[in-house]
Design an enzyme around this catalytic site. Structure first.
Site, PDB file in Angstrom:
ATOM      1  N   GLY A  12       0.822  -1.209   0.000  1.00  0.00           N
ATOM      2  CA  GLY A  12       0.000   0.000   0.000  1.00  0.00           C
ATOM      3  C   GLY A  12       0.852   1.253   0.000  1.00  0.00           C
ATOM      4  CG  ASN A  13      -1.134   5.054   0.244  1.00  0.00           C
ATOM      5  OD1 ASN A  13      -1.174   4.784  -0.947  1.00  0.00           O
ATOM      6  ND2 ASN A  13      -2.143   5.646   0.861  1.00  0.00           N
ATOM      7  CB  CYS A 129       2.714   8.956  10.746  1.00  0.00           C
ATOM      8  SG  CYS A 129       0.923   9.139  10.941  1.00  0.00           S
ATOM      9  CB  ALA A 161      -5.461   7.915   5.924  1.00  0.00           C
ATOM     10  NE  ARG A 166      -8.971   6.110   4.628  1.00  0.00           N
ATOM     11  CZ  ARG A 166      -9.569   7.291   4.754  1.00  0.00           C
ATOM     12  NH1 ARG A 166     -10.554   7.446   5.618  1.00  0.00           N
ATOM     13  NH2 ARG A 166      -9.185   8.323   4.016  1.00  0.00           N
TER      14      ARG A 166
END
Length: 314
Positions: A12-13, A129, A161, A166
């Site tokens: 993912g990110n 973070c 996000a 999440r």
């Protein structure tokens, strides 16, 4: 000397941003594999284009890759729930684990505060973070005076996000609050995260509020500024939004803190921060990704050098 091979679980990110950082910035690490569970993810597609080995079969797929035995470090950028099994299997396989989830199985690690104290741990946890951005400030204040209460508010753009973030909101607040105490040195900590849906997206902004004993304000300010410089050395977009704020509390009307069960008489120190991302994967507003992956990269490089897996040039 050859670079140290590493793998990233989570496409993912966060995982994709970390992969790109390693490939662009690291003189110590080589990204040998990116692991996901969605064959159609953008991260896996990008990794394939960049020549990185990929699998969409999770940890089992990673272990089946031909080069798995040569991988020394594995970053986990999945979820707190998934990390427990990942950690157990990877440590049994002799891998160093860098945990970017809020699972907190290994010791909380904030590079400018306690990195060297945790370099022998088989699993180190990068907190969150918000923790990476704010706990250095709490620790800087704790160097000067006692912090009775440390509260942080992390505001990030909704677009930065991903599903993993999440799914871990509760763990985010719990892990960050615990690390404010254990690493930051506050007697009691609290963490709040805000997913800001504003358009255009706003960059990451953090507020740190500490209630302390009365102390030398210049000494507190100098300690904070020194810490900001240390964080900025590996996160260039990290900065104070405005001057450090001081407010006298207590006196004839000391401040009652329910969580402490007592009054506090001293100073309220407020610090406003912002973190602009390096835009390695997502746009610059995603400073929350940037500080997390930058901290993980710095930690892994330090471990590799300390254990003589990689020797710095003379």
């Amino acid at each position: 000397m050859s670079k140290v091979k590493c793998a990233i679980i989570g496409s993912g990110n966060i995982g994709t941003d970390l992969m790109i950082k390693i490939m662009r910035l690291s003189k110590v690490l080589e990204c040998a594999a990116l692991v996901g569970i969605d064959a159609a993810s953008d991260g896996l597609a990008r990794a394939q284009r960049l020549g990185v080995a990929v699998t969409h079969e999770g940890l089992d797929g990673l272990r089946a890759l031909p080069g798995y035995k040569d991988i020394a470090i594995v970053f986990d950028a999945t979820s707190a729930g998934a990390h427990k099994r990942h950690s157990e299997v990877l440590i049994a396989d002799g891998k160093q684990v860098i945990d970017l989830t809020p699972a907190a199985i290994g010791p909380y690690t904030i590079p400018p505060v306690n990195l060297d104290a945790n370099l022998d741990a088989p699993n180190v946890n990068m907190v969150t973070c918000g923790g990476q951005a704010t706990i250095p400030i709490v620790a800087a204040i704790s160097k000067v005076t006692k912090v009775h209460w440390g509260e942080i508010v992390a505001s990030i753009a909704s677009k930065s996000a991903g599903p993993g973030t999440r799914a871990n909101i509760d763990e985010f607040t719990e892990t960050t609050a615990a690390a404010i105490e254990q690493v930051g040195g506050a007697e009691k900590g609290k963490a709040i995260i805000i997913l800001n849906p504003a358009e255009p997206p706003l960059i990451m902004r953090d507020t740190v509020i500490c209630l302390t004993d009365d102390a030398d304000r210049d000494a507190i300010r100098a300690s904070i500024l020194s810490m900001v410089d240390q964080v900025r050395s590996y996160v260039p977009g990290y900065r104070l939004k405005q001057e450090v704020q001081f407010e006298r509390i207590g006196g004839n009307a000391p401040l009652w803190i329910p969580e402490l069960g007592r009054h506090v008489d001293g100073l309220k120190v407020t610090v406003f921060l912002e973190v602009e991302g390096a835009a390695h994967y997502l746009p610059a507003y995603a400073g929350n990704l940037d500080i997390m992956t930058s901290a993980a990269l710095k930690t892994a490089e330090r471990i590799a050098i300390l254990r003589n897996w990689f020797k710095e040039a003379a």
